[in-house]
Design a protein around this motif. Structure first.
Motif, short mmCIF file in Angstrom:
data_model
loop_
_atom_site.label_atom_id
_atom_site.label_comp_id
_atom_site.label_asym_id
_atom_site.label_seq_id
_atom_site.Cartn_x
_atom_site.Cartn_y
_atom_site.Cartn_z
N GLN A 142 0.82 -1.21 0.00
CA GLN A 142 0.00 0.00 0.00
C GLN A 142 0.86 1.26 0.00
N VAL B 63 -5.35 4.60 -1.66
CA VAL B 63 -5.75 3.30 -1.10
C VAL B 63 -6.35 3.47 0.29
N ARG C 9 -10.39 -0.15 -2.53
CA ARG C 9 -9.51 0.83 -3.17
C ARG C 9 -8.12 0.27 -3.42
N THR C 10 -7.65 -0.55 -2.49
CA THR C 10 -6.35 -1.19 -2.71
C THR C 10 -6.41 -2.13 -3.90
#
Length: 387
Positions: free
Chosen positions: A339, A349, A359-360
């Protein structure tokens, strides 16, 4: 339940002088009293509600210790979905048959959907939490991590107190301020609390019909489409444009069928759908239909949402998913490193928390595409090394 607050009355602007979070706790409480009048709550009621309010360090510890969401889908779902929970769900479906029939007729929400939430939130009402709800809400509102979520809930709880439906000293629930068998925040209780058993009261802690009927009202208010599917296990061909997978991409089911995606049981619904590969192209595969999006209004965790949605299908008779043979994933610490690398490349993220959230996954997929790797949003050591 853990979702954004939507009760319009409490979205009024706060006084400029109000202390939004942090600082002296007593000053913060005084600011809540001052602000209460802008929400139609008189000063005496606000003071009565907050009398004896205390910060709860256990709440903050729980908020920062959600490591369970670092588990992958197969591990997480196998931990949450037990034979006992399935059997209890079947028993509860029969025991509460009348209210489920009413919910299905009025809202078009299958019983499996609500049974899954009921199971995961409180084990069918058995474990509802023993945190003082008032203290949990003011603690999280004072904390500066997510005050925009919890501050409005304090005023919603004050409104319930004014109605005689909330005892600040005795009302208990989950660490995040949710109450009852399906864990509803105070604002949701005001908006969607329903009397399911006909006794003239909304008793979310002691009445399963009330809790289930109220939970159904929440889902309907969030946009649940009556009598439509939400998730369906599928099989996928070995060769596919994996960059098309993910919750951000929605295509007609006919398009997926043309690409070789097929239902493991039954037929694909004639609806737009996203292809979800929670552990990459070699693991389980699902089509997520529009109702699946509603789950993210209930809870923001990708692995929780997918597991709850899948468990709902199991309680409706779907088979155990095909786990496949996914590539080895990354540990929580490795996800944090990944991340951080994604953030340095401009991807949002949501912070390096070690949780493989939506989102990651989107960022991973973008980098896989850039690097010429199969873009299935599943992080591997190969990807981490390549970055």
């Amino acid at each position: 339940m853990f979702k954004p607050f939507s009760f319009a009355m409490f979205m009024l602007a706060s006084p400029v002088a109000a202390q939004q979070c942090g600082g002296s706790f007593s000053s913060f409480l005084n600011g809540l009293v001052d602000e209460a009048s802008t929400h139609g709550i008189d000063r005496a009621t606000a003071q009565g509600f907050l009398a004896g309010a205390q910060q709860d360090q256990a709440v903050l510890n729980a908020d920062r210790s959600q490591g369970v969401f670092q588990r992958d889908f197969i591990d997480f779902s196998r931990r949450l979905i037990s034979n006992n929970r399935i059997q209890n769900g079947q028993n509860q479906a029969q025991r509460q048959d009348a209210i489920f029939d009413r919910i299905e007729a009025e809202f078009g929400i299958p019983r499996g959907v609500l049974l899954a939430f009921w199971a995961f939130e409180t084990d069918y009402g058995a474990i509802q939490g023993d945190f003082n709800t008032r203290n949990a809400l003011v603690t999280l509102a004072h904390d500066c991590r997510r005050p925009e979520l919890f501050r409005p809930q304090v005023f919603a709880a004050m409104e319930l107190f004014a109605r005689g439906d909330f005892d600040p000293a005795r009302t208990t629930g989950a660490w995040a301020g949710e109450i009852g068998m399906v864990q509803m925040l105070p604002g949701d209780i005001i908006e969607n609390g329903r009397d399911g058993d006909g006794d003239g009261q909304v008793s979310l802690k002691t009445s399963a019909p009330d809790a289930l009927y109220s939970g159904a009202s929440v889902l309907a208010s969030l946009g649940w489409q009556p009598n439509q599917p939400w998730l369906q296990e599928v099989t996928v061909p070995s060769e596919l444009d994996w960059a098309l997978s993910g919750i951000e991409t929605k295509r007609p089911a006919s398009d997926w069928a043309a690409m070789g995606v097929s239902a493991r049981e039954g037929t694909l619904a004639n609806l737009p759908a996203s292809l979800i590969l929670p552990m990459g192209r070699k693991g389980p595969a699902f089509l997520a239909y529009p109702n699946f999006d509603v789950y993210f209004e209930w809870n923001q965790s990708f692995v929780y949402v997918l597991t709850a949605a899948y468990f709902g299908t199991r309680l409706q008779g779907a088979p155990i998913y095909n786990a496949g043979n996914p590539d080895a994933g990354l540990s929580g610490d490795q996800i944090r490193v990944l991340q951080q690398k994604l953030q340095t490349r401009g991807h949002n993220v949501g912070g390096a928390d070690g949780i493989l959230g939506a989102r990651t996954r989107i960022a991973i997929q973008a980098e896989q595409t850039r690097l010429g790797m199969p873009a299935d949003a599943w992080p591997t050591a190969q990807l981490l090394n390549a970055l």
